[in-house]
Every structure is written in structure tokens, then in C-alpha cells.
Design a protein around this motif. Structure first.
Motif, PDB file in Angstrom:
ATOM      1  N   GLU A  56      -6.479   3.537   2.514  1.00 46.81           N
ATOM      2  CA  GLU A  56      -6.377   2.085   2.497  1.00 46.81           C
ATOM      3  C   GLU A  56      -5.387   1.567   3.551  1.00 46.81           C
ATOM      4  O   GLU A  56      -5.682   0.619   4.274  1.00 46.81           O
ATOM      5  N   PHE A  84       0.852  -1.198   0.000  1.00 47.09           N
ATOM      6  CA  PHE A  84       0.000   0.000   0.000  1.00 47.09           C
ATOM      7  C   PHE A  84       0.882   1.241   0.000  1.00 47.09           C
ATOM      8  O   PHE A  84       1.976   1.223   0.543  1.00 47.09           O
ATOM      9  N   ASP A  94      -6.845   2.234   7.071  1.00 52.06           N
ATOM     10  CA  ASP A  94      -7.929   1.282   7.314  1.00 52.06           C
ATOM     11  C   ASP A  94      -7.382  -0.117   7.583  1.00 52.06           C
ATOM     12  O   ASP A  94      -7.886  -0.824   8.460  1.00 52.06           O
ATOM     13  N   TYR A  95      -6.369  -0.525   6.835  1.00 53.50           N
ATOM     14  CA  TYR A  95      -5.803  -1.860   7.016  1.00 53.50           C
ATOM     15  C   TYR A  95      -5.242  -2.020   8.432  1.00 53.50           C
ATOM     16  O   TYR A  95      -5.494  -3.021   9.093  1.00 53.50           O
TER      17      TYR A  95
END
Length: 144
Positions: free
Chosen positions: A103, A97, A106-107
Motif C-alpha cells: 500500500e 500506512f 503503491d501510494y
């Protein structure tokens, strides 16, 4: 189960297996999703528990998720990632990422369930304001 990750530079990313194979003679290690990177000469490849990944942004602006077989269930809650770092001779990369992204935030939030273990590392000095704010909204109980 603890997820391990490392920060890498965009120039170290190969976008497919063919490119990954062609770039094996470069000075720095090259990483590709689904491929295994082997250490060069006597160097080791390092990774840290996912909750410390934002402490490692000085090593690169991308986050690579590394396959590590482990039985540990809880993320460490130290003031430094150094005591939790793992060295290995090879690393299989599961995902990559851009670190400064929704993203990536959030991960980390979705996979480190005890938010007080998550370190904000270099976010305050390296991320744009919108991502700093998103990190604080998404992970309000992070380790300060």
C-alpha cells in the motif's frame, strides 16, 4: 500538487480521537488520522515531499501523510531531502500506512508521477526482500 509526509513510530499512532486526546501528555507527539498534532514546547514538526519519504525510515516504520497547503507542482530532484523539508507548529494527518507495505509503495508510485524523483532511501537495508523487489517492479526508474 506535492504531497508531504513524515515517518513515525507505531507507538506514536492513536487509533481514534478519544485515544488521541488522552495521549496528549506523552513525551513524544501522537498522530491520528483526521486529527491535528501540535508541536511540544519549542520543537517543530517536520515533513518532506512524498518522493523522499523512504529516506526518513530511520524516524519510524509508519508513513503519515500530512496536510500541507502549497502551490508547488513538481517534486524536487535533489540528492538530499534536507533542502526540501518543511517545519511547522501543527500537522493534520490525512492517512497512515505501514512503510514496509504494498500500500505504501503503491501510494508513492501513484502520487509521484515522475519516478526518477523518488528516492529508495533505506529500502535496500530495512525492507524484506519481497518489498525491495516490489519497489523495483513498481518504481523501476527511481532515483539511484
Amino acid at each position: 500538487m506535492i504531497i508531504y509526509a513524515k515517518c513515525i513510530r507505531g507507538t506514536q499512532i492513536a487509533h481514534n480521537k478519544e485515544e488521541f486526546i488522552l495521549r496528549q501528555n506523552e513525551k513524544y507527539n501522537v498522530y491520528c488520522v483526521g486529527e491535528t498534532t501540535h508541536s511540544k514546547s519549542c520543537d517543530s514538526l517536520y515533513c518532506v515531499p512524498l518522493n523522499y519519504i523512504f529516506d526518513c525510515l530511520k524516524y519510524g516504520d509508519y508513513i503519515a501523510i500530512v496536510e500541507v497547503k502549497n502551490e508547488l507542482q513538481d517534486y524536487p530532484n535533489h540528492t538530499s531531502y534536507l533542502s526540501s523539508m518543511i517545519a511547522m507548529n501543527q500537522q493534520k494527518i490525512l492517512r497512515i500506512f505501514k512503510a514496509e507495505s504494498y500500500e505504501a509503495i503503491d501510494y508513492v508510485a501513484d502520487n509521484v508521477l515522475v519516478q526518477k524523483c523518488i528516492s529508495d532511501g533505506y529500502i535496500s537495508s530495512w525492507f524484506k526482500e519481497e518489498f525491495k523487489e516490489y519497489f523495483k517492479e513498481r518504481i523501476p526508474d527511481y532515483m539511484k
